[in-house]
Design a protein around this motif. Structure first.
Motif, PDB file in Angstrom:
ATOM      1  N   TYR A  84      -6.104  -1.114   1.669  1.00  0.00           N
ATOM      2  CA  TYR A  84      -6.844   0.644   0.942  1.00  0.00           C
ATOM      3  C   TYR A  84      -8.380   0.818   1.317  1.00  0.00           C
ATOM      4  CZ  TYR A  84      -7.673   2.803  -3.162  1.00  0.00           C
ATOM      5  OH  TYR A  84      -8.153   3.622  -4.020  1.00  0.00           O
ATOM      6  N   LYS A  85      -8.593  -0.013   1.035  1.00  0.00           N
ATOM      7  CA  LYS A  85     -10.213   0.114   1.732  1.00  0.00           C
ATOM      8  C   LYS A  85     -10.691   0.703   2.461  1.00  0.00           C
ATOM      9  CE  LYS A  85     -11.919  -2.693  -2.512  1.00  0.00           C
ATOM     10  NZ  LYS A  85     -13.345  -2.693  -3.281  1.00  0.00           N
TER      11      LYS A  85
ATOM     12  N   ASN B 166       0.660  -1.401   0.058  1.00  0.00           N
ATOM     13  CA  ASN B 166      -0.382  -0.011   0.269  1.00  0.00           C
ATOM     14  C   ASN B 166       0.457   1.388  -0.328  1.00  0.00           C
ATOM     15  OD1 ASN B 166      -3.062  -0.734   0.450  1.00  0.00           O
ATOM     16  ND2 ASN B 166      -2.466  -1.489   1.797  1.00  0.00           N
TER      17      ASN B 166
ATOM     18  N   SER C  21      -3.958  -6.548   1.874  1.00  0.00           N
ATOM     19  CA  SER C  21      -3.628  -5.181   1.297  1.00  0.00           C
ATOM     20  C   SER C  21      -4.552  -4.728   0.635  1.00  0.00           C
ATOM     21  CB  SER C  21      -2.868  -5.247   0.416  1.00  0.00           C
ATOM     22  OG  SER C  21      -2.447  -4.217  -0.464  1.00  0.00           O
ATOM     23  N   ASN C  22      -5.913  -5.163  -0.244  1.00  0.00           N
ATOM     24  CA  ASN C  22      -6.946  -4.509  -0.527  1.00  0.00           C
ATOM     25  C   ASN C  22      -7.692  -3.928   0.533  1.00  0.00           C
ATOM     26  OD1 ASN C  22      -8.789  -3.125  -2.362  1.00  0.00           O
ATOM     27  ND2 ASN C  22      -9.561  -5.616  -2.851  1.00  0.00           N
TER      28      ASN C  22
ATOM     29  N   CYS D 261      -2.263  -0.425  -8.914  1.00  0.00           N
ATOM     30  CA  CYS D 261      -3.144  -1.546  -7.795  1.00  0.00           C
ATOM     31  C   CYS D 261      -3.007  -1.945  -6.816  1.00  0.00           C
ATOM     32  CB  CYS D 261      -3.719  -2.925  -9.051  1.00  0.00           C
ATOM     33  SG  CYS D 261      -5.081  -4.149  -7.692  1.00  0.00           S
ATOM     34  N   GLU D 262      -2.995  -1.801  -5.708  1.00  0.00           N
ATOM     35  CA  GLU D 262      -2.391  -2.035  -4.236  1.00  0.00           C
ATOM     36  C   GLU D 262      -2.283  -4.046  -4.281  1.00  0.00           C
ATOM     37  OE1 GLU D 262      -4.733   0.082  -4.691  1.00  0.00           O
ATOM     38  OE2 GLU D 262      -3.459   2.213  -3.901  1.00  0.00           O
ATOM     39  N   MET D 263      -3.320  -4.436  -4.742  1.00  0.00           N
ATOM     40  CA  MET D 263      -4.011  -5.919  -4.598  1.00  0.00           C
ATOM     41  C   MET D 263      -2.623  -6.639  -5.199  1.00  0.00           C
ATOM     42  SD  MET D 263      -7.394  -8.167  -4.675  1.00  0.00           S
ATOM     43  CE  MET D 263      -7.761  -9.472  -5.231  1.00  0.00           C
ATOM     44  N   CYS D 264      -2.275  -5.763  -6.537  1.00  0.00           N
ATOM     45  CA  CYS D 264      -1.697  -6.401  -7.838  1.00  0.00           C
ATOM     46  C   CYS D 264      -0.165  -6.426  -6.952  1.00  0.00           C
ATOM     47  CB  CYS D 264      -1.832  -6.327  -9.402  1.00  0.00           C
ATOM     48  SG  CYS D 264      -3.314  -5.829  -9.628  1.00  0.00           S
TER      49      CYS D 264
ATOM     50  N   ALA E 258      -1.807  -9.853  -0.404  1.00  0.00           N
ATOM     51  CA  ALA E 258      -3.299  -9.531  -1.714  1.00  0.00           C
ATOM     52  C   ALA E 258      -4.408  -8.963  -0.871  1.00  0.00           C
ATOM     53  CB  ALA E 258      -3.031  -9.391  -2.921  1.00  0.00           C
ATOM     54  N   LEU E 259      -5.027  -9.190  -0.325  1.00  0.00           N
ATOM     55  CA  LEU E 259      -6.550  -9.430   0.191  1.00  0.00           C
ATOM     56  C   LEU E 259      -6.536  -7.798   1.499  1.00  0.00           C
ATOM     57  CD1 LEU E 259      -8.152 -12.948  -0.561  1.00  0.00           C
ATOM     58  CD2 LEU E 259      -8.742 -10.748  -1.442  1.00  0.00           C
TER      59      LEU E 259
END
Length: 77
Positions: free
Chosen positions: A74-75, A15, A70-71, A38-41, A67-68
């Motif tokens: 972010y959200k 992130n 991180s998403n 994209c944070e997830m990628c 990755a999840l």
């Protein structure tokens, strides 16, 4: 226990790097390329080498979980 620390650590680093690339003018053109916008990628590709090397095949699952996370960061944070 170390796996949880690695997952949260890679999620936070992913992130921070993507946010830095998006907001820093000289690197702003990188934000148009897929892994960097994209944070997830980005977190997945950042962590997959280390996780697979450290934990074997289960490292792919740990990279996906990071990755999840991180998403989620972010959200919601």
């Amino acid at each position: 226990m170390n796996e949880i620390i690695y997952i949260i650590g890679f999620a936070c680093i992913g992130n921070l790097i993507v946010d830095f690339i998006a907001n820093f003018k000289p690197l702003n053109r990188l934000s148009k390329i897929k892994p960097f916008n994209c944070e997830m990628c980005f977190t997945f590709w950042l962590s997959i080498c280390f996780m697979t090397y450290s934990f074997g095949a289960i490292g792919i699952l740990l990279a996906a979980i990071s990755a999840l996370v991180s998403n989620f960061i972010y959200k919601y944070i």
